[in-house]
Design a protein around this motif. Structure first.
Motif, mmCIF file in Angstrom:
data_model
loop_
_atom_site.group_PDB
_atom_site.id
_atom_site.type_symbol
_atom_site.label_atom_id
_atom_site.label_comp_id
_atom_site.label_asym_id
_atom_site.label_seq_id
_atom_site.Cartn_x
_atom_site.Cartn_y
_atom_site.Cartn_z
ATOM 1 N N GLU A 3 57.821 18.275 39.163
ATOM 2 C CA GLU A 3 58.631 19.487 39.149
ATOM 3 C C GLU A 3 58.096 20.516 40.144
ATOM 4 N N THR A 4 59.002 21.163 40.870
ATOM 5 C CA THR A 4 58.607 22.242 41.770
ATOM 6 C C THR A 4 58.463 23.531 40.964
ATOM 7 N N ARG A 6 59.927 26.356 41.653
ATOM 8 C CA ARG A 6 61.294 26.887 41.482
ATOM 9 C C ARG A 6 62.022 26.167 40.362
ATOM 10 N N GLY A 7 61.827 24.869 40.278
ATOM 11 C CA GLY A 7 62.435 24.099 39.199
ATOM 12 C C GLY A 7 61.896 24.527 37.841
ATOM 13 N N PHE A 8 60.598 24.788 37.787
ATOM 14 C CA PHE A 8 59.968 25.270 36.554
ATOM 15 C C PHE A 8 60.569 26.610 36.146
ATOM 16 N N ASP A 10 63.518 27.777 36.980
ATOM 17 C CA ASP A 10 64.905 27.519 36.554
ATOM 18 C C ASP A 10 64.951 26.987 35.128
ATOM 19 N N ARG A 11 64.003 26.118 34.791
ATOM 20 C CA ARG A 11 63.951 25.581 33.428
ATOM 21 C C ARG A 11 63.656 26.691 32.422
ATOM 22 N N GLN A 14 66.854 28.853 32.077
ATOM 23 C CA GLN A 14 67.881 28.183 31.264
ATOM 24 C C GLN A 14 67.534 28.189 29.784
#
Length: 65
Positions: A3-4, A6-8, A10-11, A14
């Motif tokens: 996971e990047t 930014r992805g973290f 975003d998670r 959400q």
């Protein structure tokens, strides 16, 4: 873990675990706001700085995993 960062973020967003703070803020107030919040906070506009600040991202066990 692939996971990047930014992805973290975003998670967390959400899951309702991240607050996007978009108004300008003095860096001297960040620690107080983070201390008072049970969520992570993304400060998009820190006065006098060109980069955003993210804090409180691993204040809970669930967020750290």
């Amino acid at each position: 873990m692939d996971e990047t960062f930014r992805g973290f973020l975003d998670r967390l967003r959400q899951a309702g675990e991240l607050i996007d703070f978009r108004q300008p803020i003095d860096i001297r107030h960040i620690a107080t706001l983070v201390d008072q919040s049970d969520k992570a906070i993304f400060f998009h506009k820190v006065i006098g700085y060109d980069i955003p600040v993210v804090s409180g991202i691993i204040r809970s066990r669930e967020r750290a995993m």
